[in-house]
Design a protein around this motif. Structure first.
Motif, short mmCIF file in Angstrom:
data_model
loop_
_atom_site.label_atom_id
_atom_site.label_comp_id
_atom_site.label_asym_id
_atom_site.label_seq_id
_atom_site.Cartn_x
_atom_site.Cartn_y
_atom_site.Cartn_z
N SER A 115 -34.52 39.75 26.90
CA SER A 115 -33.39 38.83 26.89
C SER A 115 -32.73 38.91 25.53
CB SER A 115 -33.86 37.39 27.15
OG SER A 115 -34.40 37.27 28.44
N VAL A 116 -31.40 38.81 25.52
CA VAL A 116 -30.66 38.86 24.25
C VAL A 116 -29.74 37.67 24.14
CG1 VAL A 116 -30.77 41.38 24.21
CG2 VAL A 116 -28.75 40.26 25.16
N ASP A 117 -29.41 37.32 22.90
CA ASP A 117 -28.49 36.22 22.66
C ASP A 117 -27.87 36.37 21.28
OD1 ASP A 117 -27.13 33.93 23.49
OD2 ASP A 117 -28.59 32.58 22.59
N GLU A 151 -23.37 39.51 21.33
CA GLU A 151 -24.07 39.76 22.60
C GLU A 151 -23.99 41.23 22.97
OE1 GLU A 151 -25.61 37.71 24.85
OE2 GLU A 151 -25.07 35.66 24.28
N ILE A 184 -27.20 43.75 23.39
CA ILE A 184 -27.49 44.53 24.61
C ILE A 184 -27.74 45.99 24.27
CG2 ILE A 184 -26.52 45.41 26.76
CD1 ILE A 184 -25.02 42.73 27.04
N TYR A 230 -27.60 38.01 15.95
CA TYR A 230 -28.02 38.28 17.32
C TYR A 230 -29.47 38.72 17.32
CZ TYR A 230 -27.17 43.33 16.47
OH TYR A 230 -27.19 44.62 15.98
N LYS A 239 -26.92 39.41 34.37
CA LYS A 239 -26.47 38.10 33.92
C LYS A 239 -27.62 37.10 33.99
CE LYS A 239 -23.51 34.73 32.95
NZ LYS A 239 -24.44 33.59 32.99
N GLY A 258 -33.10 39.84 20.16
CA GLY A 258 -33.67 40.11 21.47
C GLY A 258 -35.08 39.56 21.53
N TYR A 260 -31.33 41.01 30.04
CA TYR A 260 -30.55 39.83 30.42
C TYR A 260 -29.68 39.36 29.26
CZ TYR A 260 -33.31 39.13 34.69
OH TYR A 260 -33.90 39.28 35.92
N SER A 261 -28.44 39.02 29.59
CA SER A 261 -27.52 38.38 28.65
C SER A 261 -26.80 37.28 29.41
CB SER A 261 -26.50 39.39 28.12
OG SER A 261 -25.44 38.74 27.43
N ASP A 262 -26.45 36.19 28.70
CA ASP A 262 -25.69 35.13 29.37
C ASP A 262 -24.19 35.28 29.14
OD1 ASP A 262 -25.42 34.28 26.76
OD2 ASP A 262 -26.71 32.52 26.98
N SER A 263 -23.76 36.44 28.61
CA SER A 263 -22.34 36.71 28.37
C SER A 263 -21.82 37.73 29.37
CB SER A 263 -22.13 37.23 26.94
OG SER A 263 -20.81 37.70 26.78
#
Length: 210
Positions: free
Chosen positions: A83-85, A123, A127, A97, A194, A99, A144-147
């Motif tokens: 997961s990344v943010d 983001e 990724i 940023y 996503k 991971g 996974y990214s939420d962007s």
């Protein structure tokens, strides 16, 4: 005051039982695929360490405030993933940023702070960083990214940003240029997906600054 938690590290730099979170954290932060869990007593921790770690992980995501997903089109995330943010103080603003291992939340990489950037650029870079990391170890884990924007940029192998290049953000845009070149020169099989925050709670790589 009696100790309330004991930590088992099954997979990490030095597997074993640890008596503080700080000691446990040193053994799992940055370790790809780390497996660890806390227990209320030392006896339980010692027994668990000798046992199969799979018994101690539920199939659903253990995220605080998680909303149970009843929509079969959404389902649950694949915990064997990265997961990344990104976090930005202002937008544009100071950017970082990172991971994380989705199952455990162990940090796998972190970049920044950069003096000027945007969340979507962070983001996107996260990724690509995750893609490069997984390719290096020959893993097809999803990311996974939420962007949605960053995911689209990754698939297009290009970014569309209103942020203008200047001396302040040059190091960041140098990374963007390298990331785009990597995407255009490299083939990868990792799905870039996503993260459904509404159903699953905050992404495990979240910086917790909301």
């Amino acid at each position: 005051m009696p100790k309330s938690k004991y930590y088992v590290v099954w997979i990490g730099y030095n597997p074993g039982v640890y008596f503080s979170w700080d000691d446990c954290k040193k053994e799992v932060d940055g370790f790809f695929g780390a497996k660890y869990k806390s227990f209320p007593t030392s006896e339980m921790a010692e027994l668990a360490f000798q046992d199969d770690f799979e018994k101690y992980f539920k199939k659903d995501l253990l995220t605080p405030g998680k909303i149970v997903c009843s929509d079969p089109r959404i389902g649950v995330p694949d915990l064997d993933s990265v997961s990344v943010d990104a976090a930005c103080k202002g937008n544009p603003g100071i950017l970082e940023y990172r991971g994380a291992d989705t199952r455990t939340g162990a940090e796998l990489f972190r970049q920044g702070p950069f003096p000027e950037g945007t969340v979507n650029i962070g983001e996107f870079l996260a990724i690509v960083h995750a893609l490069a990391l997984l390719q290096k170890i020959d893993s097809t884990w999803p990311i996974y990214s939420d962007s949605r924007t960053a995911i689209a940029w990754t698939r297009a192998k290009a970014i569309k940003t209103n942020l203008k290049r200047n001396y302040k953000n040059k190091p960041l845009f140098d990374l963007v240029d390298r990331a785009i070149s990597w995407l255009n020169e490299t083939q990868w099989e990792n799905p870039v997906l996503k993260w459904e925050t509404r159903y699953w709670g905050e992404i495990p790589a979240d910086f917790g600054r909301k």
